[in-house]
Design a protein around this motif. Structure first.
Motif, PDB file in Angstrom:
ATOM      1  N   PHE A  51      53.893  43.007 115.072  1.00 27.03           N
ATOM      2  CA  PHE A  51      53.085  43.526 116.169  1.00 27.03           C
ATOM      3  C   PHE A  51      51.746  42.773 116.253  1.00 27.03           C
ATOM      4  CE2 PHE A  51      55.308  47.822 115.445  1.00 27.03           C
ATOM      5  CZ  PHE A  51      56.342  47.450 116.284  1.00 27.03           C
ATOM      6  N   LEU A  52      51.138  42.553 115.091  1.00 24.51           N
ATOM      7  CA  LEU A  52      49.830  41.897 115.079  1.00 24.51           C
ATOM      8  C   LEU A  52      49.921  40.451 115.544  1.00 24.51           C
ATOM      9  CD1 LEU A  52      48.267  43.292 111.788  1.00 24.51           C
ATOM     10  CD2 LEU A  52      47.508  43.711 114.138  1.00 24.51           C
ATOM     11  N   ASP A  53      51.093  39.845 115.397  1.00 27.56           N
ATOM     12  CA  ASP A  53      51.268  38.461 115.811  1.00 27.56           C
ATOM     13  C   ASP A  53      51.168  38.330 117.330  1.00 27.56           C
ATOM     14  OD1 ASP A  53      51.718  35.755 115.129  1.00 27.56           O
ATOM     15  OD2 ASP A  53      53.801  35.942 115.802  1.00 27.56           O
ATOM     16  N   VAL A  54      51.674  39.345 118.050  1.00 32.01           N
ATOM     17  CA  VAL A  54      51.624  39.281 119.512  1.00 32.01           C
ATOM     18  C   VAL A  54      50.420  40.031 120.078  1.00 32.01           C
ATOM     19  CG1 VAL A  54      54.110  38.992 119.791  1.00 32.01           C
ATOM     20  CG2 VAL A  54      53.149  41.283 119.692  1.00 32.01           C
ATOM     21  N   ALA A  61      45.228  53.001 115.710  1.00 38.57           N
ATOM     22  CA  ALA A  61      45.895  53.923 116.629  1.00 38.57           C
ATOM     23  C   ALA A  61      46.879  53.186 117.539  1.00 38.57           C
ATOM     24  CB  ALA A  61      44.850  54.658 117.473  1.00 38.57           C
ATOM     25  N   ALA A  62      46.487  51.992 118.007  1.00 37.50           N
ATOM     26  CA  ALA A  62      47.374  51.225 118.890  1.00 37.50           C
ATOM     27  C   ALA A  62      48.649  50.822 118.143  1.00 37.50           C
ATOM     28  CB  ALA A  62      46.645  49.986 119.409  1.00 37.50           C
ATOM     29  N   LEU A  63      48.494  50.393 116.902  1.00 34.47           N
ATOM     30  CA  LEU A  63      49.655  49.995 116.104  1.00 34.47           C
ATOM     31  C   LEU A  63      50.557  51.198 115.841  1.00 34.47           C
ATOM     32  CD1 LEU A  63      47.845  47.615 113.604  1.00 34.47           C
ATOM     33  CD2 LEU A  63      49.493  46.946 115.363  1.00 34.47           C
ATOM     34  N   ALA A  64      49.946  52.346 115.601  1.00 28.47           N
ATOM     35  CA  ALA A  64      50.731  53.556 115.351  1.00 28.47           C
ATOM     36  C   ALA A  64      51.564  53.912 116.577  1.00 28.47           C
ATOM     37  CB  ALA A  64      49.805  54.719 114.980  1.00 28.47           C
ATOM     38  N   ARG A  65      50.979  53.828 117.767  1.00 26.76           N
ATOM     39  CA  ARG A  65      51.731  54.135 118.983  1.00 26.76           C
ATOM     40  C   ARG A  65      52.889  53.152 119.148  1.00 26.76           C
ATOM     41  NH1 ARG A  65      46.471  55.367 121.033  1.00 26.76           N
ATOM     42  NH2 ARG A  65      46.187  53.179 121.603  1.00 26.76           N
ATOM     43  N   ARG A  66      52.639  51.904 118.868  1.00 28.60           N
ATOM     44  CA  ARG A  66      53.675  50.908 119.065  1.00 28.60           C
ATOM     45  C   ARG A  66      54.854  51.120 118.109  1.00 28.60           C
ATOM     46  NH1 ARG A  66      53.851  45.387 121.341  1.00 28.60           N
ATOM     47  NH2 ARG A  66      51.914  45.947 122.390  1.00 28.60           N
ATOM     48  N   ALA A  67      54.561  51.569 116.906  1.00 23.62           N
ATOM     49  CA  ALA A  67      55.627  51.748 115.905  1.00 23.62           C
ATOM     50  C   ALA A  67      56.188  53.170 115.922  1.00 23.62           C
ATOM     51  CB  ALA A  67      55.098  51.422 114.507  1.00 23.62           C
ATOM     52  N   THR A  70      52.674  58.219 113.107  1.00 25.05           N
ATOM     53  CA  THR A  70      51.363  58.828 113.243  1.00 25.05           C
ATOM     54  C   THR A  70      50.283  57.856 112.770  1.00 25.05           C
ATOM     55  OG1 THR A  70      51.440  59.777 111.038  1.00 25.05           O
ATOM     56  CG2 THR A  70      52.318  61.126 112.827  1.00 25.05           C
ATOM     57  N   PRO A  71      49.063  58.038 113.265  1.00 21.63           N
ATOM     58  CA  PRO A  71      47.964  57.184 112.798  1.00 21.63           C
ATOM     59  C   PRO A  71      47.784  57.241 111.277  1.00 21.63           C
ATOM     60  CG  PRO A  71      47.289  58.430 114.723  1.00 21.63           C
ATOM     61  CD  PRO A  71      48.636  58.954 114.341  1.00 21.63           C
ATOM     62  N   GLN A  72      48.050  58.401 110.709  1.00 22.55           N
ATOM     63  CA  GLN A  72      47.900  58.538 109.253  1.00 22.55           C
ATOM     64  C   GLN A  72      48.884  57.633 108.512  1.00 22.55           C
ATOM     65  OE1 GLN A  72      48.116  60.893 111.506  1.00 22.55           O
ATOM     66  NE2 GLN A  72      47.230  62.840 110.873  1.00 22.55           N
ATOM     67  N   THR A  73      50.097  57.584 109.021  1.00 23.60           N
ATOM     68  CA  THR A  73      51.110  56.729 108.400  1.00 23.60           C
ATOM     69  C   THR A  73      50.701  55.264 108.515  1.00 23.60           C
ATOM     70  OG1 THR A  73      52.900  58.284 108.810  1.00 23.60           O
ATOM     71  CG2 THR A  73      53.504  55.988 108.538  1.00 23.60           C
ATOM     72  N   MET A  74      50.285  54.876 109.729  1.00 22.62           N
ATOM     73  CA  MET A  74      49.886  53.479 109.929  1.00 22.62           C
ATOM     74  C   MET A  74      48.685  53.131 109.063  1.00 22.62           C
ATOM     75  SD  MET A  74      50.624  50.655 111.288  1.00 22.62           S
ATOM     76  CE  MET A  74      51.943  51.183 112.381  1.00 22.62           C
ATOM     77  N   ARG A  97      33.704  53.253 116.337  1.00 27.62           N
ATOM     78  CA  ARG A  97      34.681  53.896 115.456  1.00 27.62           C
ATOM     79  C   ARG A  97      35.902  53.012 115.176  1.00 27.62           C
ATOM     80  NH1 ARG A  97      34.565  57.113 111.676  1.00 27.62           N
ATOM     81  NH2 ARG A  97      36.175  58.680 111.393  1.00 27.62           N
ATOM     82  N   VAL A  98      36.218  52.120 116.095  1.00 25.16           N
ATOM     83  CA  VAL A  98      37.468  51.362 116.028  1.00 25.16           C
ATOM     84  C   VAL A  98      37.417  50.251 114.977  1.00 25.16           C
ATOM     85  CG1 VAL A  98      39.003  49.846 117.327  1.00 25.16           C
ATOM     86  CG2 VAL A  98      37.998  51.861 118.428  1.00 25.16           C
TER      87      VAL A  98
END
Lengths: 149, 149
Positions: A51-54, A61-67, A70-74, A97-98
DNA sequence: CTTGGCATATCAGTGCCCTTATATTAATAT
DNA sequence: ATATTAATATAAGGGCACTGATATGCCAAG
């Protein structure tokens, strides 16, 4: 009448789609993990690097939505990746915050090394899908996810 | 040529069988867990109760083989089930080391209550499989597990 | 401006699944 | 009869997934 006693019974667990789905995913995860561990990655970690490559600089939070986790898991996955030196996290210059995440050189190398491993696993699956069309199978699996909410 | 750049690239992750497989299994697990939690069960716990219903007195190791998990994993599930009162574990009368496991009355009730929930989820999957034959799909998923070793 | 609502990040706890390691018992070979 | 091997049960530790809770920053409505 060998087709089953009634429509309201599940008979042999091995005959259900649900159980077979679990077994297939478990086998894929085990296979990927054992192959990827040679380059110090787990399967979810590989997915995040992809995901980070593209999408460099994505937030937790963005990575969590894509996968679809939950944000906690990511968060846990990113902490592990940062500790391993595959990604770097820096505060967003405008949004206080980001935390933005990017691949390091080491992370790009790992991703490149991993792609062959993952491709081989995917080819295994496509061959085992025969005579069904791999694209039809992938579409059906996505329908499964949607149908279950 | 919209069919892809080359056979050695994976393109969109969502188009791969592997990624779709993960999403489908994750959705199934989430759906089952949230439905089963009303009767105090998790998905793996339900599976173990199912096994015990057809094979009362099974050992930890036997249950682990049947569910394709390690004995350590099954151990944790059994400890939780015993603490919840759904199973009872007693030393085997002849084999000193073996612990035999059986459903309690409470366990049988929980299993009965859970079967409807699980049946509904399976029916969801079978409908989403259309126009593919559910049995063909289940067979393919079992081939996936075998093909990955 | 302040307040409420929303997004974000992170901590803590639980469950499942893995690997590695230890101890005990059973079965087998020498 | 003893030593080896196999099977069992269990503990410890790590990763991933969840829920719940907490704290901070952004933004728009009052």
């Amino acid at each position: 009448m060998p087709s089953g006693a009634s429509r309201t019974e599940l008979g042999d667990p091995f005959a259900t789609i649900g159980f077979a789905l679990k077994l297939a995913q478990q086998a894929l995860r085990t296979r990927m993990d054992s192959a990827l561990q040679e380059i110090g990655l787990t399967t979810p970690q590989y997915a995040v690097l992809t995901f980070l490559d593209v999408e460099p600089g994505a937030s937790n939070a963005a990575l969590a939505r894509r996968a679809f986790v939950t944000p906690q898991t990511m968060q846990g996955i990113l902490v592990a990746l940062e500790r391993a030196g595959f990604v770097s996290r820096t505060p967003h210059p405008e949004h206080g915050r980001v935390q933005t995440t990017e691949l390091t050189a080491s992370g790009r190398n790992a991703l490149k090394a991993a792609s062959g491993i993952v491709l081989r696993a995917e080819m295994c699956l496509r061959e085992a899908a025969a005579p069904l069309d791999p694209q039809v199978v992938a579409a059906m699996l996505r329908r499964f996810a949607d149908a279950l909410r």
